[in-house]
Design a protein around this motif. Structure first.
Motif, PDB file in Angstrom:
ATOM      1  N   VAL A  35       8.540   3.108  -1.533  1.00 20.44           N
ATOM      2  CA  VAL A  35       8.317   1.725  -1.943  1.00 20.44           C
ATOM      3  C   VAL A  35       8.511   1.624  -3.451  1.00 20.44           C
ATOM      4  CG1 VAL A  35       6.677  -0.189  -2.011  1.00 20.44           C
ATOM      5  CG2 VAL A  35       6.677   1.383  -0.058  1.00 20.44           C
ATOM      6  N   LEU A  36       9.366   0.703  -3.868  1.00 20.86           N
ATOM      7  CA  LEU A  36       9.583   0.422  -5.289  1.00 20.86           C
ATOM      8  C   LEU A  36       8.772  -0.822  -5.637  1.00 20.86           C
ATOM      9  CD1 LEU A  36      11.024   1.015  -7.937  1.00 20.86           C
ATOM     10  CD2 LEU A  36      12.994  -0.270  -7.090  1.00 20.86           C
ATOM     11  N   LEU A  37       7.692  -0.619  -6.378  1.00 25.53           N
ATOM     12  CA  LEU A  37       6.766  -1.695  -6.699  1.00 25.53           C
ATOM     13  C   LEU A  37       7.290  -2.538  -7.859  1.00 25.53           C
ATOM     14  CD1 LEU A  37       3.448   0.380  -6.568  1.00 25.53           C
ATOM     15  CD2 LEU A  37       4.234  -1.253  -4.839  1.00 25.53           C
ATOM     16  N   GLY A  38       6.890  -3.804  -7.862  1.00 30.57           N
ATOM     17  CA  GLY A  38       7.218  -4.680  -8.973  1.00 30.57           C
ATOM     18  C   GLY A  38       6.160  -4.679 -10.054  1.00 30.57           C
ATOM     19  N   GLY A  39       4.996  -4.099  -9.772  1.00 33.44           N
ATOM     20  CA  GLY A  39       3.896  -4.027 -10.727  1.00 33.44           C
ATOM     21  C   GLY A  39       2.786  -3.191 -10.134  1.00 33.44           C
ATOM     22  N   PRO A  40       1.766  -2.859 -10.920  1.00 36.37           N
ATOM     23  CA  PRO A  40       0.665  -2.045 -10.401  1.00 36.37           C
ATOM     24  C   PRO A  40      -0.022  -2.728  -9.219  1.00 36.37           C
ATOM     25  CG  PRO A  40       0.587  -2.146 -12.792  1.00 36.37           C
ATOM     26  CD  PRO A  40       1.606  -3.161 -12.357  1.00 36.37           C
ATOM     27  N   ALA A  41      -0.367  -1.929  -8.212  1.00 31.89           N
ATOM     28  CA  ALA A  41      -1.096  -2.415  -7.039  1.00 31.89           C
ATOM     29  C   ALA A  41      -2.300  -1.520  -6.809  1.00 31.89           C
ATOM     30  CB  ALA A  41      -0.191  -2.431  -5.809  1.00 31.89           C
ATOM     31  N   THR A  42      -3.320  -2.052  -6.180  1.00 29.67           N
ATOM     32  CA  THR A  42      -4.550  -1.287  -5.981  1.00 29.67           C
ATOM     33  C   THR A  42      -4.330  -0.149  -4.985  1.00 29.67           C
ATOM     34  OG1 THR A  42      -5.313  -2.666  -4.138  1.00 29.67           O
ATOM     35  CG2 THR A  42      -5.913  -3.373  -6.376  1.00 29.67           C
ATOM     36  N   GLY A  43      -5.158   0.883  -5.134  1.00 29.56           N
ATOM     37  CA  GLY A  43      -5.089   2.001  -4.202  1.00 29.56           C
ATOM     38  C   GLY A  43      -5.368   1.581  -2.781  1.00 29.56           C
ATOM     39  N   GLN A  44      -6.266   0.614  -2.598  1.00 25.60           N
ATOM     40  CA  GLN A  44      -6.582   0.153  -1.245  1.00 25.60           C
ATOM     41  C   GLN A  44      -5.362  -0.469  -0.569  1.00 25.60           C
ATOM     42  OE1 GLN A  44      -8.290  -0.381  -3.988  1.00 25.60           O
ATOM     43  NE2 GLN A  44     -10.527  -0.359  -3.642  1.00 25.60           N
ATOM     44  N   SER A  45      -4.599  -1.251  -1.321  1.00 28.08           N
ATOM     45  CA  SER A  45      -3.428  -1.882  -0.718  1.00 28.08           C
ATOM     46  C   SER A  45      -2.322  -0.861  -0.470  1.00 28.08           C
ATOM     47  CB  SER A  45      -2.916  -3.021  -1.605  1.00 28.08           C
ATOM     48  OG  SER A  45      -2.527  -2.550  -2.881  1.00 28.08           O
ATOM     49  N   LEU A  46      -2.183   0.133  -1.362  1.00 28.99           N
ATOM     50  CA  LEU A  46      -1.203   1.191  -1.133  1.00 28.99           C
ATOM     51  C   LEU A  46      -1.566   1.997   0.109  1.00 28.99           C
ATOM     52  CD1 LEU A  46      -0.675   2.511  -4.790  1.00 28.99           C
ATOM     53  CD2 LEU A  46       0.559   0.691  -3.590  1.00 28.99           C
ATOM     54  N   GLN A  47      -2.864   2.291   0.267  1.00 32.68           N
ATOM     55  CA  GLN A  47      -3.292   3.042   1.441  1.00 32.68           C
ATOM     56  C   GLN A  47      -3.057   2.254   2.721  1.00 32.68           C
ATOM     57  OE1 GLN A  47      -4.988   6.493   1.555  1.00 32.68           O
ATOM     58  NE2 GLN A  47      -3.723   5.939   3.302  1.00 32.68           N
ATOM     59  N   ALA A  48      -3.305   0.955   2.681  1.00 28.89           N
ATOM     60  CA  ALA A  48      -3.078   0.126   3.859  1.00 28.89           C
ATOM     61  C   ALA A  48      -1.599   0.109   4.245  1.00 28.89           C
ATOM     62  CB  ALA A  48      -3.585  -1.296   3.609  1.00 28.89           C
ATOM     63  N   LEU A  49      -0.715   0.034   3.249  1.00 26.49           N
ATOM     64  CA  LEU A  49       0.710   0.042   3.550  1.00 26.49           C
ATOM     65  C   LEU A  49       1.148   1.407   4.070  1.00 26.49           C
ATOM     66  CD1 LEU A  49       3.441  -1.291   3.640  1.00 26.49           C
ATOM     67  CD2 LEU A  49       3.720  -0.811   1.200  1.00 26.49           C
ATOM     68  N   CYS A  53       3.066   2.137   7.522  1.00 23.56           N
ATOM     69  CA  CYS A  53       4.347   2.857   7.626  1.00 23.56           C
ATOM     70  C   CYS A  53       4.244   4.030   8.589  1.00 23.56           C
ATOM     71  CB  CYS A  53       4.788   3.336   6.246  1.00 23.56           C
ATOM     72  SG  CYS A  53       5.275   2.001   5.124  1.00 23.56           S
ATOM     73  N   ALA A  54       3.057   4.624   8.709  1.00 25.41           N
ATOM     74  CA  ALA A  54       2.790   5.683   9.693  1.00 25.41           C
ATOM     75  C   ALA A  54       3.720   6.886   9.537  1.00 25.41           C
ATOM     76  CB  ALA A  54       2.861   5.126  11.114  1.00 25.41           C
ATOM     77  N   GLN A  55       4.118   7.186   8.296  1.00 30.68           N
ATOM     78  CA  GLN A  55       4.863   8.403   8.004  1.00 30.68           C
ATOM     79  C   GLN A  55       3.894   9.460   7.477  1.00 30.68           C
ATOM     80  OE1 GLN A  55       8.377   8.740   8.544  1.00 30.68           O
ATOM     81  NE2 GLN A  55       7.834   6.885   9.655  1.00 30.68           N
ATOM     82  N   SER A  56       4.328  10.723   7.496  1.00 28.28           N
ATOM     83  CA  SER A  56       3.443  11.745   6.942  1.00 28.28           C
ATOM     84  C   SER A  56       3.145  11.454   5.477  1.00 28.28           C
ATOM     85  CB  SER A  56       4.058  13.135   7.106  1.00 28.28           C
ATOM     86  OG  SER A  56       5.341  13.204   6.517  1.00 28.28           O
ATOM     87  N   GLU A  57       4.091  10.849   4.761  1.00 34.69           N
ATOM     88  CA  GLU A  57       3.833  10.405   3.387  1.00 34.69           C
ATOM     89  C   GLU A  57       4.570   9.093   3.136  1.00 34.69           C
ATOM     90  OE1 GLU A  57       1.838  11.971   1.313  1.00 34.69           O
ATOM     91  OE2 GLU A  57       1.735  13.982   2.205  1.00 34.69           O
ATOM     92  N   THR A  58       3.954   8.248   2.326  1.00 33.81           N
ATOM     93  CA  THR A  58       4.637   7.104   1.746  1.00 33.81           C
ATOM     94  C   THR A  58       4.605   7.278   0.237  1.00 33.81           C
ATOM     95  OG1 THR A  58       4.063   5.633   3.578  1.00 33.81           O
ATOM     96  CG2 THR A  58       4.654   4.598   1.495  1.00 33.81           C
ATOM     97  N   ALA A  59       5.762   7.239  -0.391  1.00 35.90           N
ATOM     98  CA  ALA A  59       5.883   7.426  -1.839  1.00 35.90           C
ATOM     99  C   ALA A  59       5.980   6.062  -2.511  1.00 35.90           C
ATOM    100  CB  ALA A  59       7.119   8.267  -2.161  1.00 35.90           C
ATOM    101  N   PHE A  60       5.200   5.856  -3.565  1.00 34.43           N
ATOM    102  CA  PHE A  60       5.197   4.599  -4.312  1.00 34.43           C
ATOM    103  C   PHE A  60       5.707   4.865  -5.720  1.00 34.43           C
ATOM    104  CE2 PHE A  60       2.058   3.987  -0.990  1.00 34.43           C
ATOM    105  CZ  PHE A  60       2.345   2.707  -0.533  1.00 34.43           C
ATOM    106  N   THR A  76      -3.944   8.387   5.744  1.00 34.45           N
ATOM    107  CA  THR A  76      -5.398   8.305   5.560  1.00 34.45           C
ATOM    108  C   THR A  76      -5.883   8.586   4.150  1.00 34.45           C
ATOM    109  OG1 THR A  76      -5.691  10.627   6.219  1.00 34.45           O
ATOM    110  CG2 THR A  76      -5.816   8.955   7.968  1.00 34.45           C
ATOM    111  N   LEU A  77      -5.061   9.173   3.270  1.00 32.54           N
ATOM    112  CA  LEU A  77      -5.560   9.507   1.938  1.00 32.54           C
ATOM    113  C   LEU A  77      -4.414   9.719   0.950  1.00 32.54           C
ATOM    114  CD1 LEU A  77      -5.037  12.822   1.668  1.00 32.54           C
ATOM    115  CD2 LEU A  77      -7.065  12.921   3.085  1.00 32.54           C
ATOM    116  N   GLU A  78      -4.768   9.659  -0.351  1.00 40.50           N
ATOM    117  CA  GLU A  78      -3.811   9.955  -1.411  1.00 40.50           C
ATOM    118  C   GLU A  78      -3.807  11.446  -1.678  1.00 40.50           C
ATOM    119  OE1 GLU A  78      -2.575   8.479  -5.931  1.00 40.50           O
ATOM    120  OE2 GLU A  78      -4.482   7.819  -5.056  1.00 40.50           O
ATOM    121  N   VAL A  79      -2.624  12.022  -1.936  1.00 41.18           N
ATOM    122  CA  VAL A  79      -2.503  13.447  -2.218  1.00 41.18           C
ATOM    123  C   VAL A  79      -1.954  13.642  -3.629  1.00 41.18           C
ATOM    124  CG1 VAL A  79      -2.193  14.032   0.216  1.00 41.18           C
ATOM    125  CG2 VAL A  79      -0.179  13.596  -1.206  1.00 41.18           C
TER     126      VAL A  79
END
Length: 296
Positions: A35-49, A53-60, A76-79
């Motif tokens: 995901v290429l963000l247009g600006g900072p987003a909260t960790g909660q919203s990144l985790q929800a996305l 996406c249901a991939q082993s990882e989502t990269a922001f 389920t968590l940030e690594v």
């Protein structure tokens, strides 16, 4: 210096892509959403996305104060480190016209600056190796794997690492996830030596599998951070600075590992772009301090 293409990404709608890393074909290797963000987003919203996406990882990715920043989330968590997610991010940036072939770019993360580069049809990512710590053999681990473990380590990544004998049918291993959840580790690496490779040969030097139910990943198809972690062991064992490796998951994957300095490894592999488009959902703006912590 901000390029014209970088300025455009900061003003454009958010982009999203699906990339399969460490493979030459779609639906192989390890998939990651980028995901290429247009600006900072909260960790909660990144985790929800990431859960969506249901991939082993989502990269922001975020371009902030002239630097490219990178974070990774499992469902389920940030690594703190993800190899295939970094390679997927490099492929997506190339597709979006930000990463130019032959150009090296630093992506700043919780594990420091990670250099990425496109080389021909493949990509290179530079990761820290982490630290393996020799640990006593554990009968409980033998029972979980169904085979005596030759050596065992803990690590700075909270991965437990087990060395199985070369003849063990690693590709057929099935683990009891409930028993694995009882072990004091974030993930389990099970590895073994393969038939001795040569400098120009195609046979891998070693193979592994990686299981991480605590991170919401029963089995990760191809795990760059695990290969980076065990690379120094295989460099020392083989006496070579360039290794070939396989991950024996159902999807499977191949990669090459090159020693870079004392505690860095370059992972080299191919990728397959599955799809790319615009992200229509709105993310909650905020969390700027979390992003600024990644700045050099």
């Amino acid at each position: 210096m901000t390029t014209r293409s970088q300025e455009g990404t900061e003003k454009a709608a958010m982009r999203i892509a699906q990339v399969d890393a460490f493979t030459t074909r779609p639906f192989g290797g390890n998939g990651a959403a980028v995901v290429l963000l247009g600006g900072p987003a909260t960790g909660q919203s990144l985790q929800a996305l990431a859960a969506e996406c249901a991939q082993s990882e989502t990269a922001f990715l975020l371009h902030l104060q002239g630097q490219w920043l990178l974070r990774w989330f499992t469902p389920t968590l940030e690594v703190n480190l993800c190899g295939h997610g970094t390679m997927a991010a490099a492929r997506a940036l190339s597709h979006w016209g930000v990463l130019v072939p032959g150009q090296q770019m630093d992506l700043h993360s919780r594990s420091g600056a990670l250099a990425v580069e496109q080389r021909g049809a493949g990509f290179r990512v530079q990761l820290p190796t982490g630290r393996l710590r020799q640990a006593p053999l554990d009968p409980g681990l033998d029972r979980l794997l169904g085979t005596p473990v030759q050596q065992r380590w803990t690590s700075s990544l909270r991965y437990e690492v087990a060395l199985a004998e070369p003849g063990f049918p690693l590709a057929e291993l099935t683990l009891d996830q409930d028993q694995l959840l009882c072990r004091p580790c974030l993930g389990l690496v099970v590895m073994q030596a393969c038939r001795a490779g040569t400098a120009g040969g195609e046979s891998p030097d070693y193979a592994l599998r990686f299981f991480a139910p605590r991170a919401g990943i029963p089995e990760d198809p191809v795990t760059g951070s695990a290969h980076a972690l065990v690379a120094p062991y295989w460099w020392n064992r083989t006496g070579r600075d360039l290794l070939k490796a396989r991950q024996l998951s159902r999807r499977g994957g191949r990669l090459r590992l090159l020693r870079r300095g004392k505690d860095q490894v370059v992972l080299e592999g191919e990728t397959a772009l599955v799809w790319s488009g615009d992200l229509l959902a709105k993310l909650e703006p905020g969390g700027q301090p979390d992003w600024e912590d990644l700045l050099p």
